[in-house]
Design an enzyme around this catalytic site. Structure first.
Site, mmCIF file in Angstrom:
data_model
loop_
_atom_site.group_PDB
_atom_site.id
_atom_site.type_symbol
_atom_site.label_atom_id
_atom_site.label_comp_id
_atom_site.label_asym_id
_atom_site.label_seq_id
_atom_site.Cartn_x
_atom_site.Cartn_y
_atom_site.Cartn_z
ATOM 1 N N GLU A 1 0.878 -0.984 0.075
ATOM 2 C CA GLU A 1 0.146 -0.008 0.152
ATOM 3 C C GLU A 1 1.023 1.139 -0.045
ATOM 4 O OE1 GLU A 1 -2.770 0.305 3.022
ATOM 5 O OE2 GLU A 1 -4.042 -1.444 2.589
ATOM 6 N N ASP B 1 -6.450 9.025 9.360
ATOM 7 C CA ASP B 1 -5.007 8.743 9.956
ATOM 8 C C ASP B 1 -4.760 9.338 11.309
ATOM 9 O OD1 ASP B 1 -4.496 7.233 7.566
ATOM 10 O OD2 ASP B 1 -3.709 9.272 6.469
ATOM 11 N N TYR C 1 -10.294 -4.919 2.981
ATOM 12 C CA TYR C 1 -9.807 -4.372 3.859
ATOM 13 C C TYR C 1 -10.605 -4.160 5.115
ATOM 14 C CZ TYR C 1 -6.453 -0.804 6.198
ATOM 15 O OH TYR C 1 -5.532 -0.119 7.056
#
Length: 268
Positions: free
Chosen positions: A48, A59, A173
């Site tokens: 990734e 994040d 994911y």
């Protein structure tokens, strides 16, 4: 017309996958290439490649810091994509997935974005702030261009789990817990039942990320899923050795130490 997908031919297995995340441009564009090479040598099955963004909603502080360092090197979505063929020249043969927020894609323009990915041998695309219900156009375009669109599914997806899993391509994911990325001492206690539920509906490998950082966590998760995604723990390793990596005299030694730490983390 559906294009052939190089991702599938580059993925050599579908179990016990190791999927590392690194930030393009951190600690420098040149070192991003070297780190990718060393991650493959350490056992990475898919890479990734993150694109720095000034407002990264998913994040935590570690990856935000990496994005800030990359932005200081003037890293952009286009420049990140252009690192992929440089990685290929140095021997990276595993699938590379571009991890970007949606706004940079809009700024580049969809046509130009997909043309650039195709020209530079990108295999997959992950856009964390594009909900499944709003991703149909992007998924269709990926399918047409031969690029895997990577979907995310979270513990609070509930009745959406089946639809997301059944439509997943490349790999799915799974977000281990709610909140932002970052290393965690303990993972969600319900993670195993969540992963087993997702696997019932997925035709592609199921990988879990957000918080995975230790060998013990990797071994536990491997019993319930097909792969682990590690980001913040890898970014921390890079940050800790930044000066040694940037110094030509100590770079090779630092890269070897980085690779050794990665192999220890995943039990190689």
């Amino acid at each position: 017309m559906i294009a052939t997908k190089p991702f599938r031919s580059k993925l050599t297995k579908t179990k016990d996958l190791f999927i590392p995340f690194i930030m393009a441009g951190d600690p420098s564009p040149e070192l991003t290439i070297d780190l990718a090479v060393n991650l493959q040598q350490a056992g990475a099955d898919i890479l990734e490649l993150g694109v720095p963004y000034s407002d990264p909603l998913a994040d935590g502080p570690t990856i935000q810091d990496a994005a800030n360092r990359a932005l200081q090197h003037k890293m952009t979505l286009r420049k990140a994509i252009e690192l992929v063929p440089e990685m290929r020249k140095k021997g990276v043969s595993i699938p590379v997935v571009i991890f970007t927020y949606y706004n940079p894609v809009l700024q580049v323009g969809e046509d130009a974005f997909f043309n650039h990915m195709k020209e530079n041998d990108v295999d997959g695309l992950l856009i964390p702030d594009l909900p499944f219900e709003e991703s149909e156009q992007m998924r269709d375009r990926c399918n047409k261009e031969g690029i895997e669109f990577i979907s995310l599914v979270a513990p609070n997806s509930e009745d959406r789990v089946q639809k997301i899993a059944e439509n997943a391509t490349g790999f799915l994911y799974c977000v281990s817990s709610l909140g932002v990325t970052g290393t965690r001492k303990e993972l969600n206690t319900d993670i195993s039942s969540f992963l087993e539920h997702v696997k019932l509906h997925s035709k592609v490998p199921v990988a879990v990320g957000f918080g995975v950082s230790t060998y013990e966590q990797v071994k536990m998760l491997q019993q319930h899923c097909d792969g682990v995604i590690i980001g913040s723990a890898i970014i921390n390793l890079i940050a800790a050795q930044q000066n040694a990596l940037l110094n030509q005299e100590t770079r090779q030694q630092a890269l070897q130490a980085f690779k050794n730490n990665i192999m220890k983390m995943i039990g190689k």
